[in-house]
Scaffold this motif. Sequence first.
Motif, mmCIF file in Angstrom:
data_model
loop_
_atom_site.group_PDB
_atom_site.id
_atom_site.type_symbol
_atom_site.label_atom_id
_atom_site.label_comp_id
_atom_site.label_asym_id
_atom_site.label_seq_id
_atom_site.Cartn_x
_atom_site.Cartn_y
_atom_site.Cartn_z
ATOM 1 N N THR A 1 51.865 38.011 -24.351
ATOM 2 C CA THR A 1 51.200 36.723 -24.548
ATOM 3 C C THR A 1 52.197 35.577 -24.416
ATOM 4 O OG1 THR A 1 49.595 37.776 -26.032
ATOM 5 C CG2 THR A 1 49.717 35.380 -26.092
ATOM 6 N N ALA A 2 53.405 35.783 -24.939
ATOM 7 C CA ALA A 2 54.439 34.763 -24.787
ATOM 8 C C ALA A 2 54.742 34.536 -23.308
ATOM 9 C CB ALA A 2 55.705 35.176 -25.534
ATOM 10 N N LYS A 3 54.794 35.599 -22.534
ATOM 11 C CA LYS A 3 55.053 35.478 -21.099
ATOM 12 C C LYS A 3 53.896 34.771 -20.391
ATOM 13 C CE LYS A 3 57.267 36.199 -17.224
ATOM 14 N NZ LYS A 3 58.540 35.483 -16.933
ATOM 15 N N ILE A 4 52.674 35.080 -20.798
ATOM 16 C CA ILE A 4 51.489 34.450 -20.195
ATOM 17 C C ILE A 4 51.506 32.937 -20.413
ATOM 18 C CG2 ILE A 4 48.967 34.253 -20.411
ATOM 19 C CD1 ILE A 4 49.029 37.334 -21.044
ATOM 20 N N LEU A 5 51.937 32.516 -21.601
ATOM 21 C CA LEU A 5 51.963 31.086 -21.920
ATOM 22 C C LEU A 5 53.265 30.410 -21.492
ATOM 23 C CD1 LEU A 5 50.239 30.997 -25.437
ATOM 24 C CD2 LEU A 5 49.243 30.501 -23.198
ATOM 25 N N SER A 6 54.263 31.212 -21.156
ATOM 26 C CA SER A 6 55.550 30.669 -20.684
ATOM 27 C C SER A 6 55.982 31.425 -19.430
ATOM 28 C CB SER A 6 56.624 30.811 -21.771
ATOM 29 O OG SER A 6 56.304 30.087 -22.933
ATOM 30 N N PRO A 7 55.231 31.306 -18.354
ATOM 31 C CA PRO A 7 55.525 32.109 -17.155
ATOM 32 C C PRO A 7 56.886 31.831 -16.532
ATOM 33 C CG PRO A 7 53.877 30.415 -16.675
ATOM 34 C CD PRO A 7 54.062 30.430 -18.152
ATOM 35 N N ASP A 8 57.453 30.643 -16.799
ATOM 36 C CA ASP A 8 58.744 30.289 -16.211
ATOM 37 C C ASP A 8 59.928 30.686 -17.094
ATOM 38 O OD1 ASP A 8 57.482 29.171 -13.996
ATOM 39 O OD2 ASP A 8 57.251 27.234 -15.005
ATOM 40 N N LYS A 9 59.644 31.218 -18.272
ATOM 41 C CA LYS A 9 60.705 31.684 -19.157
ATOM 42 C C LYS A 9 60.863 33.205 -19.027
ATOM 43 C CE LYS A 9 60.280 28.152 -22.812
ATOM 44 N NZ LYS A 9 59.378 27.201 -22.172
ATOM 45 N N ARG A 10 62.045 33.689 -19.327
ATOM 46 C CA ARG A 10 62.261 35.137 -19.372
ATOM 47 C C ARG A 10 61.993 35.598 -20.797
ATOM 48 N NH1 ARG A 10 67.881 36.863 -17.178
ATOM 49 N NH2 ARG A 10 66.777 38.861 -16.893
ATOM 50 N N VAL A 11 61.191 36.638 -20.936
ATOM 51 C CA VAL A 11 60.785 37.146 -22.250
ATOM 52 C C VAL A 11 61.292 38.571 -22.415
ATOM 53 C CG1 VAL A 11 58.846 37.654 -23.792
ATOM 54 C CG2 VAL A 11 58.721 35.687 -22.226
ATOM 55 N N PHE A 12 61.920 38.819 -23.556
ATOM 56 C CA PHE A 12 62.452 40.148 -23.847
ATOM 57 C C PHE A 12 61.894 40.651 -25.176
ATOM 58 C CE2 PHE A 12 65.490 38.024 -21.140
ATOM 59 C CZ PHE A 12 65.852 39.010 -20.219
ATOM 60 N N ILE A 13 61.751 41.970 -25.276
ATOM 61 C CA ILE A 13 61.374 42.602 -26.536
ATOM 62 C C ILE A 13 62.517 43.542 -26.924
ATOM 63 C CG2 ILE A 13 60.038 44.461 -25.406
ATOM 64 C CD1 ILE A 13 58.084 44.152 -27.880
ATOM 65 N N PRO A 14 63.020 43.479 -28.149
ATOM 66 C CA PRO A 14 64.215 44.244 -28.503
ATOM 67 C C PRO A 14 64.075 45.756 -28.393
ATOM 68 C CG PRO A 14 63.845 42.478 -30.071
ATOM 69 C CD PRO A 14 62.626 42.532 -29.209
ATOM 70 N N ASP A 15 62.885 46.288 -28.591
ATOM 71 C CA ASP A 15 62.652 47.724 -28.453
ATOM 72 C C ASP A 15 61.374 47.921 -27.656
ATOM 73 O OD1 ASP A 15 61.898 50.484 -28.850
ATOM 74 O OD2 ASP A 15 63.261 50.548 -30.570
ATOM 75 N N MET A 16 61.474 48.496 -26.484
ATOM 76 C CA MET A 16 60.320 48.626 -25.598
ATOM 77 C C MET A 16 59.267 49.606 -26.137
ATOM 78 S SD MET A 16 61.941 50.890 -22.479
ATOM 79 C CE MET A 16 60.424 50.775 -21.541
ATOM 80 N N ASN A 17 59.637 50.360 -27.173
ATOM 81 C CA ASN A 17 58.685 51.295 -27.781
ATOM 82 C C ASN A 17 57.826 50.646 -28.859
ATOM 83 O OD1 ASN A 17 59.490 53.697 -26.312
ATOM 84 N ND2 ASN A 17 61.390 53.622 -27.510
ATOM 85 N N ALA A 18 57.996 49.344 -29.043
ATOM 86 C CA ALA A 18 57.232 48.634 -30.072
ATOM 87 C C ALA A 18 55.819 48.362 -29.563
ATOM 88 C CB ALA A 18 57.933 47.339 -30.459
#
Length: 311
Positions: free
Chosen positions: A68-85
């Motif tokens: 959702t953060a990426k959808i609302l900020s398409p020009d920003k790079r979004v990371f999640i600390p653990d991909m298993n979350a």
Amino acid sequence: MENNEILIKKIGKLRKEKNAVILAHYYQIPEIQEIADFVGDSLDLSKKSAETKADIIVFAGVNFMAETAKILSPDKRVFIPDMNAGCSLAESCPADKFKEFRERYPDHIVVSYVNTTAEIKAMTDITCTSTNAVRIIESIPNDQKIIFAPDRNLGNYLNSITGREMVLWDGACHVHEEFSLEKMLALLKMYPKAKLIAHPECQRPVLIAADFVGSTSALLKFTETDSGSEYIVATESGILHQMRKRNPNKTFIPAPPIDSTCGCNDCRFMKLHDLQKIYDSLNEEKFEVNLSSEIMEKARKPILRMFELSN
């Protein structure tokens, strides 16, 4: 593994160097909440990060939140600390199965809870949060039939509040499904002055017994404005950190699940994150969230529609 004090300094240095913001959901461990730029509910965090001039977002939450953060900020790079979350609720609604379900009700519009994957949002007419869900449902004409996904408990609660008969997808959150009403009632006998407050993702018997029902942020606000001094809290236990921080003279007791040795009910996905993983995420820029432009465009529309209806 470095100690927390060293990690916090390194995270602070990297955050400035890379023009990053760190988002922490209320269900994160206290150490992460304390170093985050913003702490809150998932959609609120995505909105706040979209308003910043950051280049990088590190989202300490679960996958659908980072999407959702990426959808609302398409020009920003979004990371999640653990991909298993992951998220048991979002994962209870697979896109292929929901597409078939939706096709069985061609005269219904789809209202989906924000706790869904980007693919489900892309098949949605309007999204909602647990805070604005009643307002969203009541904004839809009474003669318009509705599919609500994915949480059956929230859907049943909304039907009872609004008088609608929405068709519900049969999904649920493992945290809110596993609370024990019997153990809560026993706690209320131990703490006769306590009020039971519950998230609407809880099962109906818990909601009936509750003194107050609301979203995570609404529960937090209630404890700040209510005159009581003791609360049994039926949602993920991470929120107790903020409740205790903002109300140091009040007592907060986590509602117990059916089967637990710790007396609380944690989201095993939310608790995958720690300070080391936050640092690694910033330092190595790994586990980036990427979505196709088509999915983002389709998924953004029901979110923007929600903003229009809830303002």
